[in-house]
Design a protein around this motif. Structure first.
Motif, PDB file in Angstrom:
ATOM      1  N   THR A 401       0.820  -1.206   0.000  1.00 25.90           N
ATOM      2  CA  THR A 401       0.000   0.000   0.000  1.00 25.90           C
ATOM      3  C   THR A 401       0.854   1.255   0.000  1.00 25.90           C
ATOM      4  O   THR A 401       0.570   2.223  -0.715  1.00 25.90           O
ATOM      5  N   ILE A 441      -6.274   1.970  -4.284  1.00 28.65           N
ATOM      6  CA  ILE A 441      -5.787   1.921  -2.899  1.00 28.65           C
ATOM      7  C   ILE A 441      -6.961   1.830  -1.931  1.00 28.65           C
ATOM      8  O   ILE A 441      -6.946   1.018  -0.989  1.00 28.65           O
ATOM      9  N   GLU A 442      -7.973   2.646  -2.135  1.00 29.92           N
ATOM     10  CA  GLU A 442      -9.122   2.645  -1.235  1.00 29.92           C
ATOM     11  C   GLU A 442      -9.887   1.322  -1.301  1.00 29.92           C
ATOM     12  O   GLU A 442     -10.462   0.871  -0.303  1.00 29.92           O
ATOM     13  N   GLY A 445      -6.403  -1.593  -0.540  1.00 31.03           N
ATOM     14  CA  GLY A 445      -5.447  -1.361   0.545  1.00 31.03           C
ATOM     15  C   GLY A 445      -6.101  -0.908   1.828  1.00 31.03           C
ATOM     16  O   GLY A 445      -5.413  -0.466   2.759  1.00 31.03           O
ATOM     17  N   TRP A 446      -7.433  -1.018   1.906  1.00 25.14           N
ATOM     18  CA  TRP A 446      -8.180  -0.582   3.086  1.00 25.14           C
ATOM     19  C   TRP A 446      -8.900  -1.766   3.698  1.00 25.14           C
ATOM     20  O   TRP A 446      -9.568  -2.532   3.003  1.00 25.14           O
ATOM     21  N   THR A 452      -8.463   0.405   8.929  1.00 20.55           N
ATOM     22  CA  THR A 452      -7.072   0.788   8.734  1.00 20.55           C
ATOM     23  C   THR A 452      -6.626   0.479   7.313  1.00 20.55           C
ATOM     24  O   THR A 452      -7.132  -0.454   6.671  1.00 20.55           O
ATOM     25  N   TYR A 453      -5.674   1.259   6.825  1.00 20.32           N
ATOM     26  CA  TYR A 453      -4.961   0.859   5.628  1.00 20.32           C
ATOM     27  C   TYR A 453      -4.051  -0.312   5.998  1.00 20.32           C
ATOM     28  O   TYR A 453      -3.638  -0.460   7.161  1.00 20.32           O
ATOM     29  N   THR A 454      -3.735  -1.141   5.019  1.00 22.91           N
ATOM     30  CA  THR A 454      -2.993  -2.372   5.291  1.00 22.91           C
ATOM     31  C   THR A 454      -1.593  -2.323   4.707  1.00 22.91           C
ATOM     32  O   THR A 454      -1.286  -1.505   3.832  1.00 22.91           O
ATOM     33  N   TYR A 457      -1.949  -5.392  -0.238  1.00 22.33           N
ATOM     34  CA  TYR A 457      -3.271  -5.813  -0.651  1.00 22.33           C
ATOM     35  C   TYR A 457      -3.518  -7.259  -0.215  1.00 22.33           C
ATOM     36  O   TYR A 457      -2.635  -8.119  -0.324  1.00 22.33           O
ATOM     37  N   LEU A 466       3.008   3.226   6.657  1.00 21.06           N
ATOM     38  CA  LEU A 466       1.707   3.854   6.404  1.00 21.06           C
ATOM     39  C   LEU A 466       1.602   5.233   7.051  1.00 21.06           C
ATOM     40  O   LEU A 466       0.741   6.033   6.686  1.00 21.06           O
ATOM     41  N   ARG A 481      -9.729   7.929   8.591  1.00 18.93           N
ATOM     42  CA  ARG A 481      -9.017   6.777   8.050  1.00 18.93           C
ATOM     43  C   ARG A 481      -7.569   6.757   8.531  1.00 18.93           C
ATOM     44  O   ARG A 481      -7.013   5.688   8.823  1.00 18.93           O
ATOM     45  N   THR A 485      -5.760   4.057  11.099  1.00 20.08           N
ATOM     46  CA  THR A 485      -4.492   3.406  10.746  1.00 20.08           C
ATOM     47  C   THR A 485      -3.469   3.588  11.855  1.00 20.08           C
ATOM     48  O   THR A 485      -2.743   2.646  12.217  1.00 20.08           O
TER      49      THR A 485
END
Length: 601
Positions: A401, A441-442, A445-446, A452-454, A457, A466, A481, A485
């Motif tokens: 990500t 990404i949204e 990668g979320w 949280t973003y990761t 993927y 991050l 968001r 994270t």
């Protein structure tokens, strides 16, 4: 055994550097460049792998040390039962030579001094032929092996079991100078050094450079020293910025995560450039951009994540089995196989740095914007590729990500170059791709369940990288968001109050063993907290982090929290540039709140 990593201090000449221990021994020196073979390698073994000790004979002696203010001239004051003596160590700048100077000055009483010199070329693989030669009215020590030679001037040294030693008394008011000069062995030995002139010139040069820094509003002393360290790691000829002065200092005691950091990473150099520019050093931006143009000239498909100091491309990794490693941590590595990896984030770091240079008034040259357009074409053709990520994993490439966000940042800054600075390019196409990358990404990668973003993927893991999402403007620092994270990072990666890069037990990096908290990540957390309204927590963590600096203000890569010992290569450019960013974030937050939170200013 070598000293603890934090017991070393750097002296340098803008081409290379020595690590001088608190015991008076130079245990690491590569000549004539940071990435040359070592002449003194005891740091990765023992004295027989090369060192230069200058210290009192009396083992009961104690010492304190400091750099001469705003310089890399190191003064060690020894107190002994019979008197006090100072040893001043420096590598003269501006003389286009590879010299080390050690001046011994009596302060009180009389002190018996001991010198132990063990010259070992080619990472201690080459024992030189050493002889005494006439040198004016005196004699000098000449050591030669293959392409390397050094001439040593000062008190006469005597051969003792492949070492050269001397003992002499220094009384109050007396001065004894020793010089060590490397040169190619096919040439004649260079003339001697005028020590006082070299000392004066070196002090003046460093102080003049430091005086051009724009003073920060928070942690001024720590920022000033960090900027100086970043300059000391920058080659004055090429503009290349090494990641650290050393190779193979381990991330874990006895571990195998030991890498050669004496090269120029586009990522680290770009971030260093940003830190220097934001504190008034536009000239460094110009020189680094010229280095970049030379290094990556040619087919964009051949762009590497890292290069040698002059832009060398082949950095083949090998092992040096005759060196046992610091405290036995092996293997000792020469070169770095990561130069062959694809890491998508580097394009973002480069484009962000060059955009900030534009914002600060550094005008584009005839070649610099065309170069950026070529990089953008490469991104258009390759942005969907999995990569090895910011941490250079040696496992399976993935869709990280952070890497995707940095590709977004590259597109964003390219668009800004056209919209804000009138440059030419396919702005509609870049805008469209920028939004496509964001949507991906949204979507991929979320982690909606965790909020949280990761790390990559298809994973629920998080990664300290991050924290850079807010730094490059992908999300605001106080966006829900981003806050989610940060909460996940704090939960998963906090160890003894500091951040790990990621959970090594996840197996993502394909390596055995673990590592200690990574200082850069904790500085990133300071920045994030300061920018999202958690100023008191940011200040408390910052105070703790700068407290890990050694007695002269240096930081390595990682901290062993239980003992306070430094681990990893040193001094680490990434740690110091992250310190500068964190201090700047706290300064801005304090200014917005109307005053300091802690007592450091």
């Amino acid at each position: 055994m070598p000293l603890a990593i934090e017991n070393y201090a750097l002296i340098g000449d803008l081409h290379t550097g020595c690590l001088v221990g608190t015991d008076g021994s130079i245990d690491w020196l590569c000549l004539p460049r940071f990435d040359s073979a070592s002449v003194f390698g005891a740091l990765l073994g023992d004295p027989d792998h090369g060192r230069w000790l200058v210290a009192p004979v009396d083992a009961a002696s104690t010492s304190t040390r400091s750099w001469v203010e705003d310089t890399f001239v190191l003064v060690t004051r020894w107190t002994t039962p019979t008197g006090i003596v100072e040893v001043t160590d420096l590598m003269p700048v501006g003389d286009r030579r590879a010299d080390v100077v050690r001046r011994i000055r009596g302060v009180e009483g009389t002190v018996a001094m001991h010198v132990d010199l063990r010259i070992r070329f080619d990472y201690a693989a080459a024992l030189p032929w050493v002889r005494q030669v006439p040198d004016g009215d005196d004699v000098a020590l000449l050591a030669v092996a293959g392409p390397d030679a050094v001439v040593v001037r000062g008190p006469r040294l005597t051969a003792v079991d492949h070492a050269h030693q001397a003992e002499f008394d220094v009384a109050a008011g007396e001065t004894v100078d020793m010089t060590f000069t490397w040169y190619p062995s096919h040439r004649e030995p260079p003339a001697g050094v005028d020590v006082q002139a070299a000392l004066d010139k070196t002090v003046s040069w460093w102080r003049d450079w430091a005086s051009r820094s724009e003073e920060p509003t928070a942690y001024a002393a720590e920022v000033r020293r960090s900027l100086l360290l970043l300059r000391a790691l920058t080659n004055e000829d090429t503009g290349g910025i090494v990641a650290a002065a050393t190779t193979s200092l381990p991330e874990q005691r006895g571990g195998a995560r030991n890498w050669d950091y004496r090269y120029v990473w586009l990522r680290d150099a770009s971030m260093t450039l940003q830190a220097l520019m934001l504190h008034g050093y536009a000239d460094e931006a110009q020189k680094w951009r010229q280095w970049l143009l030379r290094a990556i000239a040619g087919d964009p498909a051949d762009v590497q994540i890292m290069y040698g100091l002059a832009g060398e491309r082949t950095l083949t990794e090998s092992e040096l089995p005759h060196l046992p490693g610091w405290e036995g941590a092996s293997p000792v590595r020469l070169g770095n196989a990561a130069y062959q990896q694809y890491q998508g984030d580097i394009f973002g770091e480069v484009m962000v740095a060059l955009h900030e240079a534009r914002e600060l008034g550094v005008t584009e040259s005839a070649a610099s914007w065309p170069l950026q357009r070529v990089l953008m074409q490469f991104i258009e053709d390759n942005w969907t590729r999995p990569d090895n990520g910011i941490w250079e994993i040696r496992g399976e490439p993935r869709h990280f990500t952070h890497s995707r966000v940095m590709i977004w940042a590259a597109l964003d800054r390219a668009v800004a170059g056209i919209e804000q600075h009138g440059l030419d390019g396919p702005v509609e196409r870049w805008r469209s791709l920028r939004e496509e990358v964001r949507r991906e990404i949204e979507e991929k990668g979320w982690d909606a369940e965790r909020g949280t973003y990761t790390q990559h993927y298809g994973s629920s893991e998080v990664d300290a990288s991050l924290l850079q999402l807010a730094q490059v403007g992908f999300v605001a620092p106080d966006d829900p968001r981003m806050l989610g994270t940060v909460a996940a990072i704090e939960h998963d990666l906090m160890s003894d109050g500091l951040l790990l890069r990621y959970r090594t037990e996840s197996g993502v990096d394909g390596l055995e063993g673990a590592e200690n908290p990574f200082l850069t990540c904790s500085f990133w957390l300071v920045e994030q907290w300061a920018r999202s309204g958690r100023l008191a927590e940011a200040t408390a963590l910052m105070d703790r982090l700068v407290g890990w600096s050694n007695d002269v203000g240096m930081l390595s890569e990682e901290i062993e929290v239980a003992t306070g010992h430094h681990l990893g290569n040193t001094p680490q450019a990434l740690s110091h540039l992250a310190l500068v960013r964190a201090a700047d974030a706290i300064g801005r937050a304090r200014d917005a709140d109307g005053g300091p939170v802690s007592q450091d200013v």
